[in-house]
Design an enzyme around this catalytic site. Structure first.
Site, PDB file in Angstrom:
ATOM      1  N   TYR A  24       0.840  -1.203   0.000  1.00 56.98           N
ATOM      2  CA  TYR A  24       0.000   0.000   0.000  1.00 56.98           C
ATOM      3  C   TYR A  24       0.872   1.250   0.000  1.00 56.98           C
ATOM      4  O   TYR A  24       0.576   2.232  -0.673  1.00 56.98           O
ATOM      5  CB  TYR A  24      -0.930   0.008   1.234  1.00 56.98           C
ATOM      6  CG  TYR A  24      -1.939   1.132   1.163  1.00 56.98           C
ATOM      7  CD1 TYR A  24      -3.188   0.928   0.570  1.00 56.98           C
ATOM      8  CD2 TYR A  24      -1.637   2.395   1.645  1.00 56.98           C
ATOM      9  CE1 TYR A  24      -4.097   1.959   0.464  1.00 56.98           C
ATOM     10  CE2 TYR A  24      -2.544   3.439   1.548  1.00 56.98           C
ATOM     11  CZ  TYR A  24      -3.776   3.216   0.954  1.00 56.98           C
ATOM     12  OH  TYR A  24      -4.674   4.235   0.845  1.00 56.98           O
ATOM     13  N   PHE A  32      -7.736  20.527 -25.503  1.00 51.55           N
ATOM     14  CA  PHE A  32      -8.055  19.101 -25.535  1.00 51.55           C
ATOM     15  C   PHE A  32      -9.304  18.923 -24.676  1.00 51.55           C
ATOM     16  O   PHE A  32      -9.495  19.636 -23.687  1.00 51.55           O
ATOM     17  CB  PHE A  32      -6.905  18.210 -25.050  1.00 51.55           C
ATOM     18  CG  PHE A  32      -7.280  16.761 -25.201  1.00 51.55           C
ATOM     19  CD1 PHE A  32      -7.378  16.198 -26.465  1.00 51.55           C
ATOM     20  CD2 PHE A  32      -7.644  15.993 -24.106  1.00 51.55           C
ATOM     21  CE1 PHE A  32      -7.818  14.892 -26.626  1.00 51.55           C
ATOM     22  CE2 PHE A  32      -8.087  14.682 -24.276  1.00 51.55           C
ATOM     23  CZ  PHE A  32      -8.165  14.134 -25.537  1.00 51.55           C
ATOM     24  N   THR A  33     -10.146  17.963 -25.042  1.00 53.54           N
ATOM     25  CA  THR A  33     -11.473  17.823 -24.441  1.00 53.54           C
ATOM     26  C   THR A  33     -11.442  17.788 -22.906  1.00 53.54           C
ATOM     27  O   THR A  33     -12.044  18.623 -22.242  1.00 53.54           O
ATOM     28  CB  THR A  33     -12.158  16.559 -24.983  1.00 53.54           C
ATOM     29  OG1 THR A  33     -11.269  15.453 -24.784  1.00 53.54           O
ATOM     30  CG2 THR A  33     -12.498  16.693 -26.461  1.00 53.54           C
ATOM     31  N   ASP A  46       1.606  19.420 -21.460  1.00 51.52           N
ATOM     32  CA  ASP A  46       0.859  18.166 -21.608  1.00 51.52           C
ATOM     33  C   ASP A  46       1.826  17.225 -22.314  1.00 51.52           C
ATOM     34  O   ASP A  46       2.059  17.316 -23.517  1.00 51.52           O
ATOM     35  CB  ASP A  46      -0.435  18.367 -22.406  1.00 51.52           C
ATOM     36  CG  ASP A  46      -1.234  17.063 -22.468  1.00 51.52           C
ATOM     37  OD1 ASP A  46      -0.596  15.985 -22.412  1.00 51.52           O
ATOM     38  OD2 ASP A  46      -2.464  17.108 -22.588  1.00 51.52           O
ATOM     39  N   LYS A  60      -0.195   6.684 -23.778  1.00 53.35           N
ATOM     40  CA  LYS A  60       0.248   6.916 -25.164  1.00 53.35           C
ATOM     41  C   LYS A  60       1.746   6.632 -25.262  1.00 53.35           C
ATOM     42  O   LYS A  60       2.139   5.483 -25.305  1.00 53.35           O
ATOM     43  CB  LYS A  60      -0.094   8.349 -25.587  1.00 53.35           C
ATOM     44  CG  LYS A  60      -1.580   8.557 -25.906  1.00 53.35           C
ATOM     45  CD  LYS A  60      -2.406   8.864 -24.703  1.00 53.35           C
ATOM     46  CE  LYS A  60      -3.759   9.442 -25.034  1.00 53.35           C
ATOM     47  NZ  LYS A  60      -4.612   9.581 -23.845  1.00 53.35           N
ATOM     48  N   ARG A  85     -13.509  13.960 -34.537  1.00 52.48           N
ATOM     49  CA  ARG A  85     -12.877  15.063 -33.810  1.00 52.48           C
ATOM     50  C   ARG A  85     -13.309  16.347 -34.517  1.00 52.48           C
ATOM     51  O   ARG A  85     -12.586  16.931 -35.304  1.00 52.48           O
ATOM     52  CB  ARG A  85     -11.344  14.950 -33.815  1.00 52.48           C
ATOM     53  CG  ARG A  85     -10.790  13.803 -33.000  1.00 52.48           C
ATOM     54  CD  ARG A  85     -10.599  14.082 -31.518  1.00 52.48           C
ATOM     55  NE  ARG A  85     -11.720  13.835 -30.655  1.00 52.48           N
ATOM     56  CZ  ARG A  85     -11.603  13.497 -29.372  1.00 52.48           C
ATOM     57  NH1 ARG A  85     -10.417  13.304 -28.821  1.00 52.48           N
ATOM     58  NH2 ARG A  85     -12.656  13.355 -28.624  1.00 52.48           N
ATOM     59  N   PHE A 137     -19.363  13.604 -26.927  1.00 49.62           N
ATOM     60  CA  PHE A 137     -18.951  12.670 -27.982  1.00 49.62           C
ATOM     61  C   PHE A 137     -18.861  11.236 -27.501  1.00 49.62           C
ATOM     62  O   PHE A 137     -19.028  10.302 -28.266  1.00 49.62           O
ATOM     63  CB  PHE A 137     -17.610  13.106 -28.591  1.00 49.62           C
ATOM     64  CG  PHE A 137     -16.524  13.282 -27.573  1.00 49.62           C
ATOM     65  CD1 PHE A 137     -16.405  14.489 -26.886  1.00 49.62           C
ATOM     66  CD2 PHE A 137     -15.638  12.266 -27.283  1.00 49.62           C
ATOM     67  CE1 PHE A 137     -15.406  14.667 -25.930  1.00 49.62           C
ATOM     68  CE2 PHE A 137     -14.643  12.421 -26.339  1.00 49.62           C
ATOM     69  CZ  PHE A 137     -14.534  13.629 -25.656  1.00 49.62           C
TER      70      PHE A 137
HETATM   71  N1  F0G Z   1      -4.086  15.112 -23.065  1.00 53.85           N
HETATM   72  C1  F0G Z   1      -4.029  14.665 -24.323  1.00 53.85           C
HETATM   73  C2  F0G Z   1      -3.238  15.406 -25.327  1.00 53.85           C
HETATM   74  C3  F0G Z   1      -4.725  13.504 -24.681  1.00 53.85           C
HETATM   75  O1  F0G Z   1      -4.673  13.068 -25.936  1.00 53.85           O
HETATM   76  C4  F0G Z   1      -5.478  12.816 -23.687  1.00 53.85           C
HETATM   77  C5  F0G Z   1      -6.247  11.640 -24.026  1.00 53.85           C
HETATM   78  C6  F0G Z   1      -5.505  13.339 -22.389  1.00 53.85           C
HETATM   79  C7  F0G Z   1      -4.791  14.480 -22.113  1.00 53.85           C
HETATM   80  C8  F0G Z   1      -6.310  12.691 -21.290  1.00 53.85           C
HETATM   81  O2  F0G Z   1      -5.677  11.559 -20.861  1.00 53.85           O
HETATM   82  O3  F0G Z   1      -7.298   9.742 -21.485  1.00 53.85           O
HETATM   83  O4  F0G Z   1      -5.369   9.328 -19.948  1.00 53.85           O
HETATM   84  O5  F0G Z   1      -7.289  10.655 -19.190  1.00 53.85           O
HETATM   85  N2  F0G Z   1      -6.503  11.301 -25.199  1.00 53.85           N
HETATM   86  C9  F0G Z   1      -7.227  10.115 -25.610  1.00 53.85           C
HETATM   87  C10 F0G Z   1      -7.357  10.134 -27.098  1.00 53.85           C
HETATM   88  C11 F0G Z   1      -8.505   9.883 -24.916  1.00 53.85           C
HETATM   89  O6  F0G Z   1      -7.990   9.202 -27.626  1.00 53.85           O
HETATM   90  O7  F0G Z   1      -6.845  11.024 -27.765  1.00 53.85           O
HETATM   91  P1  F0G Z   1      -6.468  10.243 -20.343  1.00 53.85           P
END
Ligand code: F0G
Length: 467
Positions: free
Chosen positions: A71, A123-124, A214, A257, A382, A449
């Protein structure tokens, strides 16, 4: 050479199902024309995302067996800490289960209500966490990023004049940090240059503003710098990654990634006070600061994955050039897509692919659904659906870029899979006039989305009112 052969051989295989067009028509209807709602077993080649879809190496699987599931104080935490310090150069970090959890903690700690967060395109999840903390995202990316046909080599760069104008307008006290993304996802996987980040550092030093990276796709960005930026051809990927991070004050990272793992992320920084505050938050939302959102074995796989991503330059060259190969096939067939080709994906220009559809009929969503029906390849919208609605006006954002992302998982698909996908899309392009627009039948309030459902708009039927 037209393509870089895979720098690995296959030791474990996972069968994938071949489906018929009838199967796929049924599946996409059941999924409300949203590729996020398809079952993965109904997909032949999954180009939905490069997130958490990487194939791990034998060394990563072996490392998982050595997971220390304590832990507190797991040895895998300390190994991961050492790796993050060595590769990215940040002093401190807290592990999180994925990138958005790191964004959440950072946004809550750094943003005050009424702040503005400038960044190189939204980014979303990043923007949503900024908004939830009371901030407003302001796009300060170079204009070229919004033009899918511009061949500018670093379309991820920040336009420092735009940043200056924002500071003049709102005052420097309202800007907690710059949100700076490598290989900008929503722009088409477009890189930043070292020259831009150096200039940004000088600018931010003048105003005493933090730069938060990022760091999700920095290794891919480093490859573009090595290939395109003067003076970097003989620098290793590892050196370039370290240099990028050295100009920043910390980062959020989705390790799913570049990090070559199926789950994981972190928030890293150099400032001790920020670290202490982040540790206090991570125990509330994720877990104790020495595991955050990850098990010991997940941290072991990530430490090994980070090392593999920069150990030699062959891996990243193959990875980015595989994506480029798909783009070149589409270029050869005259199919409109974002250029220069990004690192993790090829982005089809759905406005140009389907000029007969208005953006309110969600051309990218419709194209992604049709690619699945025709080929069994799953892609991602997108565009107008991902961008959502302006919180003040309630109108769809109608972003300049209306794209379908064909995202390449790392070390998963072979050359012939990529050719199969290219052939299918080229074939669909010949019949593009028959593709119909979509309208919502269910529209979630945030990050719509992911779970939205649609139906096809029959010719001459009026566009339905919003549900
Ligand atoms: N920042 C970037 C540039 C991303 O592409 C993503 C996720 C995140 C932050 C968020 O990270 O998913 O680990 O919580 N991108 C995925 C995509 C979902 O399909 O492009 P996460």
């Amino acid at each position: 050479m037209k393509y870089i052969p895979e720098p690995f051989k296959i030791k474990t295989v996972e069968p994938i199902k071949m489906t018929t067009k009838e199967d796929r028509i049924r599946a996409i209807k059941e999924a409300g024309y949203n590729t996020f709602l398809l079952k993965s077993e109904d997909v032949y080649i999954d180009l939905l995302t490069d997130s958490g879809t990487s194939a791990m190496s034998d060394a990563q699987w072996a490392a998982m067996q050595l997971g220390d599931e304590a832990y507190a104080g797991s040895r895998n935490f300390y190994d991961l800490e050492k790796t993050i310090q060595e590769v990215y150069g940040y002093k401190y970090f807290v592990p999180t289960h994925q990138g958005r959890a790191a964004e959440h903690i950072m946004s809550q700690l750094l943003i005050r209500p009424g702040d503005y967060v400038p960044g190189n395109m939204y980014f979303t999840t990043t923007r949503l966490h900024q908004e939830k903390a009371g901030g407003k995202f302001v796009d300060v990316i170079v204009d070229e990023a919004h033009d899918p046909a511009s061949t500018y080599p670093f379309k991820g760069n920040i336009d420092i004049d735009k940043l200056q104008r924002l500071i003049d307008e709102v005052g420097v006290d309202k800007i907690p940090y710059i949100s700076y993304e490598t290989c900008v996802n929503m722009a088409g996987g477009q890189p930043i240059s070292i020259a831009n980040i150096r200039a940004l550092r000088m600018f931010c030093d003048k105003y005493n503003i933090k730069i938060m990276l990022d760091n999700t796709r920095t290794v891919e960005n480093a490859y573009f710098i090595q290939k395109r930026e003067a003076g970097y051809a003989n620098r290793s990927i590892k050196e370039i990654v370290a240099e990028i991070c050295s100009y920043t004050d910390g980062c959020t990272c989705s390790a799913k990634k570049d990090g070559l793992v199926n789950i994981g992320g972190f928030l890293a920084m150099n400032e001790e006070e920020f670290f202490i505050a982040a540790k206090a938050q991570v125990v509330i939302y994720e877990g104790l600061h020495t595991y955050g959102g990850m098990s010991g074995r997940d941290m072991a796989a990530l430490a090994q994955g980070i090392r593999e991503s920069v150990d030699n330059d062959d891996y990243i060259k193959y990875r980015v050039e595989q994506t480029n190969y798909l783009g070149e096939r589409l270029t050869g067939a005259g199919i409109p897509h974002v250029i220069p080709h990004g690192g993790h994906a090829i982005f089809l220009d759905a406005k140009a692919f389907l000029p007969h559809l208005d953006q309110e009929q969600f051309p990218a969503q419709a194209l992604a659904a049709e690619i699945y029906v025709e080929t069994g390849v799953r892609a991602m919208e997108r565009g107008n659906v991902s961008a959502g609605r302006n919180t003040e006006t309630g109108e769809n954002y109608r972003p300049k870029l209306e794209l379908v992302r064909l995202t390449i998982p790392r070390r998963v698909y072979t050359q012939s899979h990529i050719d199969y996908a290219a052939d299918g899309i080229i074939n669909l392009y010949q019949q593009r006039n028959k593709i119909k627009g979509l309208q919502f039948v269910f529209e979630p309030k945030v990050l719509r989305f992911f779970q939205a459902r649609f139906e096809q708009i029959e010719q001459d039927s009026p566009v339905k009112a919003r549900v």
